[in-house]
Design an enzyme around this catalytic site. Structure first.
Site, PDB file in Angstrom:
ATOM      1  N   ASN A  55     -19.229  23.782   2.615  1.00  0.00           N
ATOM      2  CA  ASN A  55     -20.261  22.975   2.518  1.00  0.00           C
ATOM      3  C   ASN A  55     -21.038  23.205   1.495  1.00  0.00           C
ATOM      4  O   ASN A  55     -21.965  24.296   1.253  1.00  0.00           O
ATOM      5  CB  ASN A  55     -20.917  23.201   3.927  1.00  0.00           C
ATOM      6  CG  ASN A  55     -22.053  22.337   4.213  1.00  0.00           C
ATOM      7  OD1 ASN A  55     -22.332  21.383   3.430  1.00  0.00           O
ATOM      8  ND2 ASN A  55     -22.295  22.338   5.429  1.00  0.00           N
ATOM      9  N   ARG A 102     -17.198  19.247   3.650  1.00  0.00           N
ATOM     10  CA  ARG A 102     -18.325  18.345   3.993  1.00  0.00           C
ATOM     11  C   ARG A 102     -18.578  17.790   2.576  1.00  0.00           C
ATOM     12  O   ARG A 102     -18.890  18.015   1.641  1.00  0.00           O
ATOM     13  CB  ARG A 102     -19.651  18.996   4.349  1.00  0.00           C
ATOM     14  CG  ARG A 102     -20.609  18.265   4.686  1.00  0.00           C
ATOM     15  CD  ARG A 102     -22.062  18.829   4.735  1.00  0.00           C
ATOM     16  NE  ARG A 102     -22.725  17.913   5.600  1.00  0.00           N
ATOM     17  CZ  ARG A 102     -23.510  18.587   6.550  1.00  0.00           C
ATOM     18  NH1 ARG A 102     -23.826  19.758   6.589  1.00  0.00           N
ATOM     19  NH2 ARG A 102     -24.574  17.713   7.187  1.00  0.00           N
ATOM     20  N   HIS A 106     -26.159  12.788   8.592  1.00  0.00           N
ATOM     21  CA  HIS A 106     -25.837  13.560   9.759  1.00  0.00           C
ATOM     22  C   HIS A 106     -24.982  13.146  10.625  1.00  0.00           C
ATOM     23  O   HIS A 106     -24.870  13.512  11.823  1.00  0.00           O
ATOM     24  CB  HIS A 106     -27.122  13.808  10.652  1.00  0.00           C
ATOM     25  CG  HIS A 106     -28.114  14.642   9.702  1.00  0.00           C
ATOM     26  ND1 HIS A 106     -29.587  14.330   9.945  1.00  0.00           N
ATOM     27  CD2 HIS A 106     -28.045  15.607   8.785  1.00  0.00           C
ATOM     28  CE1 HIS A 106     -30.268  15.238   9.040  1.00  0.00           C
ATOM     29  NE2 HIS A 106     -29.198  16.074   8.532  1.00  0.00           N
ATOM     30  N   GLY A 127     -33.720  19.149  11.802  1.00  0.00           N
ATOM     31  CA  GLY A 127     -33.732  20.624  11.039  1.00  0.00           C
ATOM     32  C   GLY A 127     -34.517  20.391   9.883  1.00  0.00           C
ATOM     33  O   GLY A 127     -35.536  19.644   9.948  1.00  0.00           O
ATOM     34  N   ASN A 128     -34.222  20.766   8.795  1.00  0.00           N
ATOM     35  CA  ASN A 128     -34.870  20.784   7.436  1.00  0.00           C
ATOM     36  C   ASN A 128     -34.996  19.365   7.101  1.00  0.00           C
ATOM     37  O   ASN A 128     -35.892  18.683   6.704  1.00  0.00           O
ATOM     38  CB  ASN A 128     -34.349  21.515   6.517  1.00  0.00           C
ATOM     39  CG  ASN A 128     -35.522  22.479   6.104  1.00  0.00           C
ATOM     40  OD1 ASN A 128     -36.507  22.188   6.116  1.00  0.00           O
ATOM     41  ND2 ASN A 128     -34.891  23.760   5.480  1.00  0.00           N
ATOM     42  N   ARG A 170     -39.422  16.064   3.132  1.00  0.00           N
ATOM     43  CA  ARG A 170     -39.234  14.776   2.910  1.00  0.00           C
ATOM     44  C   ARG A 170     -40.074  13.708   3.748  1.00  0.00           C
ATOM     45  O   ARG A 170     -40.450  13.899   4.921  1.00  0.00           O
ATOM     46  CB  ARG A 170     -37.840  14.301   3.179  1.00  0.00           C
ATOM     47  CG  ARG A 170     -36.947  14.641   2.242  1.00  0.00           C
ATOM     48  CD  ARG A 170     -35.539  14.368   2.500  1.00  0.00           C
ATOM     49  NE  ARG A 170     -34.845  15.693   2.933  1.00  0.00           N
ATOM     50  CZ  ARG A 170     -33.398  15.553   3.623  1.00  0.00           C
ATOM     51  NH1 ARG A 170     -33.044  14.436   3.709  1.00  0.00           N
ATOM     52  NH2 ARG A 170     -32.835  16.630   3.737  1.00  0.00           N
ATOM     53  N   ASP A 177     -41.583  24.785   7.161  1.00  0.00           N
ATOM     54  CA  ASP A 177     -40.815  25.625   8.122  1.00  0.00           C
ATOM     55  C   ASP A 177     -41.594  25.340   9.439  1.00  0.00           C
ATOM     56  O   ASP A 177     -42.701  25.821   9.904  1.00  0.00           O
ATOM     57  CB  ASP A 177     -40.765  26.775   7.736  1.00  0.00           C
ATOM     58  CG  ASP A 177     -39.959  27.839   8.715  1.00  0.00           C
ATOM     59  OD1 ASP A 177     -40.320  27.823   9.798  1.00  0.00           O
ATOM     60  OD2 ASP A 177     -38.948  28.374   8.235  1.00  0.00           O
ATOM     61  N   GLY A 196     -32.091  22.907  13.963  1.00  0.00           N
ATOM     62  CA  GLY A 196     -32.878  24.162  14.043  1.00  0.00           C
ATOM     63  C   GLY A 196     -34.290  23.885  15.141  1.00  0.00           C
ATOM     64  O   GLY A 196     -34.580  24.757  15.538  1.00  0.00           O
ATOM     65  N   ILE A 197     -35.050  22.811  14.635  1.00  0.00           N
ATOM     66  CA  ILE A 197     -36.218  22.392  15.470  1.00  0.00           C
ATOM     67  C   ILE A 197     -35.975  21.949  16.883  1.00  0.00           C
ATOM     68  O   ILE A 197     -36.344  22.385  17.785  1.00  0.00           O
ATOM     69  CB  ILE A 197     -36.951  21.313  14.701  1.00  0.00           C
ATOM     70  CG1 ILE A 197     -37.400  22.191  13.209  1.00  0.00           C
ATOM     71  CG2 ILE A 197     -38.166  20.902  15.488  1.00  0.00           C
ATOM     72  CD1 ILE A 197     -38.165  20.861  12.268  1.00  0.00           C
ATOM     73  N   GLY A 198     -34.877  21.113  16.697  1.00  0.00           N
ATOM     74  CA  GLY A 198     -34.347  20.486  18.236  1.00  0.00           C
ATOM     75  C   GLY A 198     -33.934  21.475  18.984  1.00  0.00           C
ATOM     76  O   GLY A 198     -34.379  21.494  20.387  1.00  0.00           O
ATOM     77  N   ASN A 235     -34.652  24.655  19.145  1.00  0.00           N
ATOM     78  CA  ASN A 235     -35.516  26.048  19.399  1.00  0.00           C
ATOM     79  C   ASN A 235     -36.973  25.629  19.698  1.00  0.00           C
ATOM     80  O   ASN A 235     -37.564  26.425  20.317  1.00  0.00           O
ATOM     81  CB  ASN A 235     -35.457  26.878  18.032  1.00  0.00           C
ATOM     82  CG  ASN A 235     -34.024  27.414  17.707  1.00  0.00           C
ATOM     83  OD1 ASN A 235     -33.607  28.244  18.925  1.00  0.00           O
ATOM     84  ND2 ASN A 235     -33.383  27.039  16.757  1.00  0.00           N
ATOM     85  N   GLU A 287     -21.608  21.736  12.926  1.00  0.00           N
ATOM     86  CA  GLU A 287     -20.996  20.897  11.909  1.00  0.00           C
ATOM     87  C   GLU A 287     -19.639  21.422  11.445  1.00  0.00           C
ATOM     88  O   GLU A 287     -18.482  20.777  11.131  1.00  0.00           O
ATOM     89  CB  GLU A 287     -21.864  20.538  10.932  1.00  0.00           C
ATOM     90  CG  GLU A 287     -23.108  19.486  11.464  1.00  0.00           C
ATOM     91  CD  GLU A 287     -24.024  19.486  10.539  1.00  0.00           C
ATOM     92  OE1 GLU A 287     -24.919  20.525  10.340  1.00  0.00           O
ATOM     93  OE2 GLU A 287     -24.369  18.406  10.047  1.00  0.00           O
TER      94      GLU A 287
HETATM   95  P1  AMP Z   1     -32.007  23.812  10.185  1.00  0.00           P
HETATM   96  O1  AMP Z   1     -32.156  23.038   8.770  1.00  0.00           O
HETATM   97  O2  AMP Z   1     -31.015  22.986  11.060  1.00  0.00           O
HETATM   98  O3  AMP Z   1     -31.574  25.214   9.958  1.00  0.00           O
HETATM   99  O4  AMP Z   1     -33.271  23.702  10.680  1.00  0.00           O
HETATM  100  C1  AMP Z   1     -34.605  24.568  10.113  1.00  0.00           C
HETATM  101  C2  AMP Z   1     -35.774  24.248  10.830  1.00  0.00           C
HETATM  102  O5  AMP Z   1     -35.825  24.608  11.959  1.00  0.00           O
HETATM  103  C3  AMP Z   1     -36.832  24.767  10.072  1.00  0.00           C
HETATM  104  O6  AMP Z   1     -38.095  23.958  10.127  1.00  0.00           O
HETATM  105  C4  AMP Z   1     -37.204  26.214  11.308  1.00  0.00           C
HETATM  106  O7  AMP Z   1     -38.568  26.490  11.077  1.00  0.00           O
HETATM  107  C5  AMP Z   1     -36.807  25.487  12.494  1.00  0.00           C
HETATM  108  N1  AMP Z   1     -36.743  26.592  13.503  1.00  0.00           N
HETATM  109  C6  AMP Z   1     -35.626  27.301  13.637  1.00  0.00           C
HETATM  110  N2  AMP Z   1     -36.036  27.981  14.663  1.00  0.00           N
HETATM  111  C7  AMP Z   1     -37.192  27.783  15.185  1.00  0.00           C
HETATM  112  C8  AMP Z   1     -38.246  28.081  16.393  1.00  0.00           C
HETATM  113  N3  AMP Z   1     -37.948  28.939  17.106  1.00  0.00           N
HETATM  114  N4  AMP Z   1     -39.189  27.353  16.702  1.00  0.00           N
HETATM  115  C9  AMP Z   1     -39.603  26.256  15.758  1.00  0.00           C
HETATM  116  N5  AMP Z   1     -38.692  25.913  14.946  1.00  0.00           N
HETATM  117  C10 AMP Z   1     -37.501  26.575  14.124  1.00  0.00           C
END
Ligand code: AMP
Length: 403
Positions: A9, A87, A176, A206-207, A237, A278, A326-328, A330, A381
């Protein structure tokens, strides 16, 4: 002989590698190269002590060579892989599914580079590297856009002169797709349904962030468009903006390439908060009363809620709303704050299940009163890419498909 699938990837300055057992599709090793093409390029592999040695300014090809060598030397990769899955970000309208890579496919990926200039060229460099490292191994391209090729014209056409679409391919492609299609399969499994009869709204946060309405297994609407800039608020973005902004900022002396940079790299959560892209750090700042961070989270959640509402327009029924990325996966705060805006639609989540991200409830976080199930499902993925690579490699040899 070992049956190992290598997943590659390539991001704009990163390289993620993963090895999967081709029969069980269990991940057996992962590695990451970062800051590629920069002086401080670095790479490591989980389970191997210390960094993998890279030259300053290492390219994707150099990182790939060094990392696969380290995988072989450490015994994590015995012999050559059975198949390699890549990917690929943009497949334009050429690809509706994953394909074995040949010269024609390579050429078509190259032709889509003008639509994804930061991604398709590095994806191709990954493909060319593994083709020369492992000349007799089947390489498979899995596209981020392919799953969205079922969008109907009402969802993919912009209201601009039709010749833009006809002559230049100006339309909404969506991204995605690998993650959203994985959400469909996983949600259907957890709901005891078949993917072909399942309708969900899948929010990949995520990001980069995007949301997709999946109707009876097919992508029916999605928030990203011609490029991955459209739609939801993201880490850096902007997502949707008024196109009138271009003229207005031009009158203020902001050049087009400067605006491109600002919208892609200095906007979103970072732009709003003035602190970070973040979400985890933003939540910490908000808890300490940092007002711009509070507002950034509010804008993020409100825009997401609006899009969840908008996705309803493509569905006849809804089996589940799904959070991933990551956000969804966590952030209980983001899920709660988003759905708080949607009480009228009947979404309701259970505080305790939400706080545990559905870990002990097969992903479910909805309350007993909720009109719809709400699921938290970790995305994977790489596993989808490995599955597709194994499937197509086996199909090209005429044997059985893995589970
Ligand atoms: P990804 O691109 O899927 O790796 O997601 C990255 C994003 O997920 C970043 O904004 C991280 O701060 C967020 N993230 C990861 N863990 C947590 C958490 N425990 N609480 C809030 N945001 C998180």
């Amino acid at each position: 002989m070992d049956n190992t699938i290598l997943v590659v990837n390539c991001g704009s300055s990163t390289l993620k590698l993963a090895l999967f057992d081709g029969n069980s599709l269990k991940c057996t090793a992962t590695g990451l190269g970062e800051r590629l093409n920069h002086d401080d390029a670095v790479a490591w592999i989980d389970g191997i002590e210390g960094d993998i040695r890279l030259p300053a300014g290492a390219t994707h090809r150099q990182a790939l060579e060094a990392m696969t060598r380290a995988l072989s030397d450490s015994g994590l990769l015995a012999g050559t892989p059975t198949a390699i899955g890549h990917r690929v970000v943009h497949g334009g309208e050429n690809f509706r599914e994953a394909v074995l890579i040949d010269n024609e496919v390579r050429q078509a990926i190259n032709e889509c580079a003008s639509l994804a200039p930061l991604h398709n060229p590095v994806n191709l460099s990954g493909i060319d590297s593994t083709l020369s490292l492992y000349p007799n191994v089947p390489n498979v391209a899995v596209f981020d856009t392919a799953y969205h090729q079922t969008l109907p014209p009402k969802a993919y056409l912009y209201a601009v002169p039709h010749s833009y679409y006809r002559d230049w391919g100006v339309r909404r492609y969506g991204f995605h797709g690998i993650s959203h299609s994985f959400m469909l399969t996983e949600a259907a499994r957890r709901l005891g349904k078949t993917p072909a009869t399942t309708s969900i709204i899948s929010a990949h946060l995520g990001n980069g962030c995007s949301i997709t309405a999946i109707r009876d297994g097919l992508s029916a609407d999605t928030s990203m468009g011609l490029t991955p800039l459209e739609g939801l608020v993201m880490g850096s973005r902007s997502g949707d903006i008024d196109p009138g902004l271009f003229d207005y900022l031009k009158s203020k002396g902001v050049a087009q390439d400067q605006l491109h940079h600002v919208l892609n790299h200095e906007s979103g959560l970072l732009g709003l908060s003035g602190q970070t892209n973040d979400m985890r750090k933003l939540c910490d700042l908000a808890e300490h009363g940092h007002e711009p961070s509070l507002i950034a989270i509010e804008v993020f959640c409100f825009r997401l809620a609006r899009y969840i509402g908008a996705m309803m327009a493509s569905l006849r029924h809804l089996d589940a709303l799904v959070f991933t990325g990551g956000i969804g996966e966590n952030s209980a705060r983001v899920r709660e704050q988003t759905l708080d805006n949607l009480q009228l639609l009947g979404f309701d989540i259970d505080d305790q299940l939400n706080r545990c991200s559905g870990e002990y409830s097969d992903g479910h976080i909805e309350s007993a009163e909720s009109k719809f199930p709400v699921l938290v499902i970790p995305t994977n993925e790489e596993r989808v890419i490995a599955r597709e690579a194994a499937r197509l490699a086996i199909a090209s040899n005429g044997s059985e498909t893995p589970g």
